[in-house]
Design a protein around this motif. Structure first.
Motif, mmCIF file in Angstrom:
data_model
loop_
_atom_site.group_PDB
_atom_site.id
_atom_site.type_symbol
_atom_site.label_atom_id
_atom_site.label_comp_id
_atom_site.label_asym_id
_atom_site.label_seq_id
_atom_site.Cartn_x
_atom_site.Cartn_y
_atom_site.Cartn_z
ATOM 1 N N GLY A 644 -5.006 38.197 19.786
ATOM 2 C CA GLY A 644 -5.035 36.874 19.192
ATOM 3 C C GLY A 644 -5.949 36.793 17.990
ATOM 4 N N VAL A 657 -7.336 31.744 19.547
ATOM 5 C CA VAL A 657 -5.913 31.434 19.667
ATOM 6 C C VAL A 657 -5.266 32.672 20.271
ATOM 7 C CG1 VAL A 657 -3.777 30.850 18.468
ATOM 8 C CG2 VAL A 657 -5.947 29.907 17.667
ATOM 9 N N VAL A 659 -2.585 35.281 21.639
ATOM 10 C CA VAL A 659 -1.245 35.590 21.146
ATOM 11 C C VAL A 659 -0.163 35.030 22.070
ATOM 12 C CG1 VAL A 659 -1.028 37.827 22.303
ATOM 13 C CG2 VAL A 659 0.138 37.445 20.129
ATOM 14 N N SER A 661 -0.040 32.138 23.226
ATOM 15 C CA SER A 661 0.268 30.765 22.823
ATOM 16 C C SER A 661 1.086 30.725 21.539
ATOM 17 C CB SER A 661 -1.032 29.974 22.623
ATOM 18 O OG SER A 661 -1.720 30.406 21.458
ATOM 19 N N MET A 662 1.213 31.848 20.866
ATOM 20 C CA MET A 662 1.983 31.919 19.618
ATOM 21 C C MET A 662 3.410 32.346 19.962
ATOM 22 S SD MET A 662 -1.086 33.825 17.498
ATOM 23 C CE MET A 662 -0.196 33.981 15.951
ATOM 24 N N ASP A 664 6.367 31.291 19.091
ATOM 25 C CA ASP A 664 7.510 31.079 18.197
ATOM 26 C C ASP A 664 8.088 32.396 17.708
ATOM 27 O OD1 ASP A 664 5.260 31.694 16.648
ATOM 28 O OD2 ASP A 664 6.080 30.653 14.893
ATOM 29 N N TYR A 667 4.456 38.826 17.712
ATOM 30 C CA TYR A 667 3.498 39.138 16.658
ATOM 31 C C TYR A 667 2.941 40.542 16.838
ATOM 32 C CZ TYR A 667 3.652 34.413 14.883
ATOM 33 O OH TYR A 667 4.078 33.241 14.309
ATOM 34 N N TYR A 685 -0.844 35.875 9.885
ATOM 35 C CA TYR A 685 -2.132 35.235 10.143
ATOM 36 C C TYR A 685 -3.205 36.290 9.907
ATOM 37 C CZ TYR A 685 0.585 31.468 12.179
ATOM 38 O OH TYR A 685 1.469 30.430 12.367
ATOM 39 N N LEU A 709 -2.504 27.097 17.697
ATOM 40 C CA LEU A 709 -2.168 26.731 16.321
ATOM 41 C C LEU A 709 -1.444 25.386 16.333
ATOM 42 C CD1 LEU A 709 -1.054 30.210 15.021
ATOM 43 C CD2 LEU A 709 -3.078 28.949 14.298
ATOM 44 N N LEU A 712 2.361 25.319 15.833
ATOM 45 C CA LEU A 712 3.158 25.695 17.001
ATOM 46 C C LEU A 712 3.166 24.581 18.035
ATOM 47 C CD1 LEU A 712 2.124 29.430 17.437
ATOM 48 C CD2 LEU A 712 4.156 28.509 16.361
#
Length: 762
Positions: A644, A657, A659, A661-662, A664, A667, A685, A709, A712
């Motif tokens: 993250g 943050v 990863v 939770s990311m 979308d 990554y 990012y 984020l 998101l």
């Protein structure tokens, strides 16, 4: 050279192989008294790991046996580093990486012997090894949460670097109850397949009680909260005022316009300054430091306690002083209008900042005015008319201080000193210890004046002691490791900067980078990474340069109320002054024997204090942010990892943050670019980017803050409004239109449920 030094020197230079005891004694041709003390010297050297005995009973020195002796610094992620006791001839000062499988049963801060692995990559890469012997255990007491059933219990350590729980037999529960915060004493050290065993020696309170977390931090770092009775008694015997007899033999400076400049809430004032312009145009700077060594005599209860503590500790909600308040806030504090004993460094400084001549001597002083940083700033920077009128008599001296401050700072920068300018984070608390605000205290001219004056005094005293061959303690800062400079250079490339020769780095090269990025958005991030890439300064009985200050000689002389090494330097200075500038041979031998241990212990206590201070501030930051869960903030990406991104807010608070939770996209971590890259969206990012985040969770026990984020979070809200339950809003957007790509995304949602779940679990 004593017998132990002779043995070590012989084994380092002349012994061509590990030797048995008989072979070593024969090769050295020891006779008489030396031979009678040989066995004891050998035993002491082996205990100190200056020499190593092999399983075959032969002796050698670590550096010639592919071994490194040092302290283990563990990470909460399971790996560690052995920080060598002394610089290695082949790999000067280089730490040794220890993977999780190579730790044996060593715990954080244990003193260990590590074997280096062969075939390690060169060109500045970190050495790797495994621990083969534990010389000294450091964690005989551990703080954590007690969990138990009827038959046995466990301690779950607060410190994540203590990887294993501590087993506690039923008979060793003491008064502990399930869920208590306790202190456990280790009674059996861990073995390969068995956890350490311990017994409860102190119950701190219930988990979640007010103040219990701060107390846990104090106990986990072995910080004393009270003085022993004999120390309090010794402090009570110290006079509250100076007698005429105590002034004899000291230079009387009570007529000088000496001032102190400190924070408004400071109570232990140990440094005063005065300045004059000489007829030749030079400056005469006087730095007057409280003569604590006069009251804290060697090997007295006060001295032994101060030596054990090593330093005062400034926690978020309290101070744990090195000396009792009768001394620190009383007779040793340079309170205005009161006679005080001092050690003075008087320096004549030219227009380029060079110390042309100096004098160091015991004195008696009387501070004329107590000033604060805020007051001096309002006079010199803001030029407030009312204050300038009130302090008119001090204006010439204050203006001279400003000029000399700039001269000294420019001199440091010319020689290449690194000048970091990080704001200090202060937590404002209410009467119950709850955080009211998080404040950034930025360094201003007034702080810089005192900083520059103390730096030049410390350098002058260090050079004075070294050139006269007087044993002392020095403050040293070794060159950074090449591997860390290579990594720093990779980061700099992302911002159009570079180090021309990362394998031969100088402090000036680093400062030039800081000059080029000054005022840019990336300044804070690069400065932080650069600081983390440098080694920690430490104390040593052997003089060496200070890399960060680009100073050949440096010591700590200016804070004997709160730092034990400064007190030692004062004691040595006063001894040498009374002896006509010299130290006798017998006294030199004693100092040479004890100073290395004092240096090592003071360095260790300094690190413990710094960790405790940071942990208490982090705790209060988390407590402060509890009220803002659900709110959005703007911050800057301060660090990027595979799991993250860390985001720092304007008030200095940092959160993660994760990863997971990311969700979308998938990554990928780009280590070379310090960035996360979206596989499909191609979103990047990167360290230094400004982002908007939402505070989702705070964990006071783990002292962590979780962000998501904000972009998101917004997308998730749009998804939740899609047609499932609410028929009237089905498929609608703000203008009664379906979102772009809605049909395509709906098909993807049905076709790829496994991918969706995987992204959420990541």
């Amino acid at each position: 050279m004593d017998l132990k030094e002779k043995i070590v020197a012989f084994m380092r230079t002349e012994a061509y192989k590990p030797l048995t005891v008989e072979e070593l004694a024969g090769e050295m041709d020891l006779q008489g008294e030396e031979m009678s003390g040989f066995w004891e010297a050998l035993r002491e050297l082996e205990e100190a790991a200056l020499i190593i005995r092999t399983r075959y009973g032969k002796y050698g020195v670590p550096e010639r046996m592919n071994l490194v002796v040092g302290r283990l610094s563990l990470s909460s992620k399971g790996f560690g580093f052995v920080v060598p006791d002394a610089p290695d001839v082949s790999e000067p000062g280089k730490d040794v990486f220890i993977p999780p499988g190579g730790l044996l049963t060593a715990m954080h801060n244990d003193r260990v012997v590590a074997r280096l692995n062969h075939g390690q990559p060169q060109d500045g890469k970190r050495r790797e090894g495994e621990i083969i012997r534990i010389l000294e255990r450091a964690n005989n007491r551990i703080v954590g949460t007690f969990e138990a059933n009827q038959s046995y219990g466990f301690l779950i350590p607060d410190d994540g670097r203590v990887a294993r729980d501590i087993f506690i037999a039923r008979k060793d529960f003491g008064e502990a109850k399930n869920g208590n915060k306790v202190v456990v004493e280790i009674i059996k050290w861990p073995e390969k397949k068995r956890s350490a065993e311990g017994k409860v020696v102190e119950v701190l309170g219930n988990k979640g009680d007010s103040g219990i977390e701060i107390l846990s931090i104090i106990k986990s770092h072995n910080l004393p909260t009270e003085f022993p009775p004999e120390v309090e008694e010794a402090a009570r015997k110290v006079p509250a005022a100076i007698s005429a007899e105590e002034i004899d033999g000291r230079r009387d400076l009570r007529q000088l316009p000496i001032v102190t400049i400190d924070g408004e809430d400071a109570k232990d004032l140990d440094d005063g300054v005065h300045i004059e312009r000489l007829p030749n145009g030079r400056y005469l700077l006087g730095v007057h430091i409280a003569d604590v060594s006069y009251y804290v005599r060697e090997n007295t209860p006060l001295d032994r306690e101060a030596r054990e503590r090593g330093t005062s500790v400034y926690l978020a909600d309290r101070v744990l002083p090195m000396l009792p308040q009768r001394l620190s806030n009383g007779i040793c504090s340079l309170n205005a209008g009161e006679d005080r004993l001092a050690m003075t460094a008087q320096m004549e400084i030219d227009a380029r900042g060079q110390v042309v001549s100096y004098d160091i001597f015991p004195s008696v002083i009387r501070v004329k005015r107590r000033l604060s940083y805020t007051l001096v700033r309002r006079i010199l920077v803001d030029e407030e008319p009312a204050l300038c009128e009130e302090y008119q008599e001090l204006l010439p001296a204050l203006n001279d201080m400003r000029e000399l401050c700039h001269i000294l700072r420019n001199r440091r920068l010319r020689r290449g000193a690194i000048d970091f300018d990080f704001p200090e984070i202060k937590v404002k608390l209410d009467e119950n210890g709850r955080p009211l605000d998080i404040l950034k205290r930025v360094r201003t001219l007034s702080e810089s004046i005192i900083e520059e004056f103390m730096l030049v005094a410390n350098e002058t005293v260090a050079e004075h002691l070294y050139l006269r061959h007087i044993p002392s303690l020095y403050r040293i800062h070794e060159e950074p490791e090449e591997e860390k400079m290579v990594k720093l250079n990779r980061l700099l490339h992302n911002f159009g900067q570079s180090l021309r020769k990362p394998d031969k780095i100088t402090p000036m090269a680093l400062q030039k980078v800081l000059n080029r990025i000054a005022g840019r958005p990336e300044e804070r991030i690069i400065s932080t990474v650069m600081l983390r890439s440098l080694k920690q300064a430490r104390y040593d009985a052997v003089q060496a340069s200070h890399f960060g200050l680009a100073a050949e000689f440096y010591t700590h002389f200016t804070s004997p109320i709160r730092r034990y090494p400064d007190l030692i330097v004062h004691r040595i200075l006063r001894e040498s002054f009374l002896a006509g500038g010299r130290i006798t041979g017998k006294r030199k031998e004693k100092l040479n024997a004890v100073l290395p241990e004092i240096a090592a212990h003071s360095s260790e206590r300094e690190r413990a204090a710094a960790e405790a201070e940071r942990e208490t501030v982090d705790l209060k930051k988390v407590e402060y942010m509890e009220q803002f869960v659900g709110d959005e903030f703007t911050g800057i990406i301060s660090s990027v990892t595979a799991f993250g991104i860390f985001v720092e807010l304007d008030n200095g608070i940092e959160g993660l943050v994760h990863v997971s939770s990311m969700d979308d996209d998938y990554y990928q971590y780009l280590e070379e670019r310090y960035a996360l890259l979206g596989e499909r969206t191609r979103k990047v990012y990167q360290i230094g980017d400004v982002v908007k985040v939402k505070l989702t969770k705070v964990n006071t026990e783990g002292r962590t803050i979780d962000f998501a984020l904000a972009e998101l979070s917004h997308q998730k809200k749009l998804e939740r409004k899609r047609p499932d339950k609410d028929k009237e809003s089905r498929g609608r957007t703000r203008k009664n239109e379906k979102p772009k790509g809605y049909a395509r995304n709906k098909k993807r949602k049905k076709a790829m449920p496994a991918m969706k779940r995987k992204a959420k679990d990541r």
